[in-house]
Design a protein around this motif. Structure first.
Motif, short mmCIF file in Angstrom:
data_model
loop_
_atom_site.label_atom_id
_atom_site.label_comp_id
_atom_site.label_asym_id
_atom_site.label_seq_id
_atom_site.Cartn_x
_atom_site.Cartn_y
_atom_site.Cartn_z
N MET A 1 121.02 31.90 108.19
CA MET A 1 122.45 32.16 108.26
C MET A 1 123.28 30.89 108.06
O MET A 1 124.27 30.95 107.36
CB MET A 1 122.76 32.81 109.62
N PRO A 2 122.93 29.72 108.67
CA PRO A 2 123.74 28.52 108.44
C PRO A 2 123.70 28.06 106.99
O PRO A 2 124.67 27.48 106.51
CB PRO A 2 123.12 27.47 109.36
N ALA A 3 122.63 28.29 106.26
CA ALA A 3 122.57 27.88 104.86
C ALA A 3 123.56 28.68 104.02
O ALA A 3 124.19 28.14 103.11
CB ALA A 3 121.15 28.05 104.32
N ALA A 4 123.72 29.97 104.34
CA ALA A 4 124.69 30.80 103.61
C ALA A 4 126.11 30.35 103.91
O ALA A 4 126.97 30.29 103.02
CB ALA A 4 124.50 32.27 103.98
N PHE A 6 126.99 27.32 104.82
CA PHE A 6 127.14 26.04 104.14
C PHE A 6 127.44 26.25 102.66
O PHE A 6 128.27 25.55 102.08
CB PHE A 6 125.88 25.19 104.33
N GLY A 7 126.79 27.22 102.04
CA GLY A 7 127.03 27.52 100.63
C GLY A 7 128.44 28.02 100.39
O GLY A 7 129.09 27.66 99.41
N ILE A 8 128.95 28.86 101.32
CA ILE A 8 130.31 29.38 101.18
C ILE A 8 131.32 28.25 101.34
O ILE A 8 132.28 28.14 100.56
CB ILE A 8 130.56 30.50 102.22
N LEU A 9 131.12 27.40 102.34
CA LEU A 9 132.03 26.27 102.54
C LEU A 9 131.98 25.29 101.37
O LEU A 9 133.01 24.76 100.94
CB LEU A 9 131.69 25.55 103.84
N LEU A 10 130.80 25.05 100.84
CA LEU A 10 130.67 24.16 99.68
C LEU A 10 131.35 24.75 98.46
O LEU A 10 132.03 24.04 97.70
CB LEU A 10 129.19 23.89 99.40
N SER A 11 131.21 26.05 98.28
CA SER A 11 131.87 26.71 97.15
C SER A 11 133.39 26.65 97.30
O SER A 11 134.11 26.41 96.32
CB SER A 11 131.40 28.16 97.06
N ALA A 12 133.90 26.88 98.51
CA ALA A 12 135.34 26.81 98.74
C ALA A 12 135.86 25.39 98.51
O ALA A 12 136.91 25.19 97.89
CB ALA A 12 135.67 27.27 100.16
N LEU A 13 135.12 24.41 99.01
CA LEU A 13 135.52 23.02 98.82
C LEU A 13 135.51 22.64 97.34
O LEU A 13 136.41 21.95 96.86
CB LEU A 13 134.59 22.09 99.61
N GLN A 14 134.51 23.13 96.62
CA GLN A 14 134.43 22.82 95.19
C GLN A 14 135.58 23.45 94.42
O GLN A 14 136.15 22.83 93.52
CB GLN A 14 133.10 23.30 94.64
N SER A 15 135.96 24.67 94.76
CA SER A 15 137.06 25.31 94.05
C SER A 15 138.40 24.64 94.37
O SER A 15 139.25 24.48 93.49
CB SER A 15 137.12 26.80 94.34
N VAL A 16 138.60 24.23 95.64
CA VAL A 16 139.83 23.53 95.99
C VAL A 16 139.88 22.17 95.30
O VAL A 16 140.91 21.77 94.75
CB VAL A 16 139.94 23.37 97.53
N LEU A 17 138.79 21.45 95.31
CA LEU A 17 138.73 20.15 94.66
C LEU A 17 138.92 20.29 93.14
O LEU A 17 139.60 19.47 92.52
CB LEU A 17 137.40 19.46 94.97
N GLY A 18 138.34 21.32 92.56
CA GLY A 18 138.53 21.57 91.12
C GLY A 18 139.98 21.86 90.79
O GLY A 18 140.51 21.39 89.78
N PHE A 19 140.65 22.64 91.65
CA PHE A 19 142.07 22.93 91.43
C PHE A 19 142.90 21.66 91.50
O PHE A 19 143.76 21.42 90.65
CB PHE A 19 142.56 23.94 92.47
N VAL A 20 142.63 20.84 92.50
CA VAL A 20 143.40 19.60 92.67
C VAL A 20 143.17 18.67 91.48
O VAL A 20 144.12 18.10 90.94
CB VAL A 20 143.04 18.92 94.00
#
Length: 104
Positions: A1-4, A6-20
């Motif tokens: 469960m924590p790996a999933a 972590f994957g969601i948080l990493l994906s959200a961080l990557q999309s926010v960083l990509g937008f910026v």
């Protein structure tokens, strides 16, 4: 469960960083460059005599000096001088912006 999670948080961080990185920083650099070009280009135009007091400017001055005092009273009540300077500044700004290839 924590790996999933972590994957969601990493994906959200990557999309926010990509937008910026793709939109905010690129737009900041482009608009700062346009601001710098306009800020440095206007004194060059003034040095070449583009805004000198010849031609239409002297015709406008002579037309405004021929207005009688009774009309100037009402023009002063309506703050005509501020309105004319605001409209002229807006027209000059529109002219400059339309001549910039990336925007106009």
């Amino acid at each position: 469960m924590p790996a999933a999670l972590f994957g969601i948080l990493l994906s959200a961080l990557q999309s926010v960083l990509g937008f910026v990185l793709r939109s905010v920083i690129i737009k900041f650099v482009v608009f700062y460059a346009l601001y710098f070009v306009v800020r440095e280009f206007v004194p060059v135009l003034i040095n070449y005599g583009l805004f000198s007091g010849t031609g239409k400017a002297t015709a406008l001055t002579s037309a405004l000096t021929s207005i009688p005092a009774s009309v100037w009273y009402f023009l002063d009540l309506m703050n005509f001088s501020m309105g004319v300077s605001t409209v002229l500044a807006a027209y000059v700004t529109r002219f400059i912006i339309r001549r910039i290839p990336l925007i106009g």
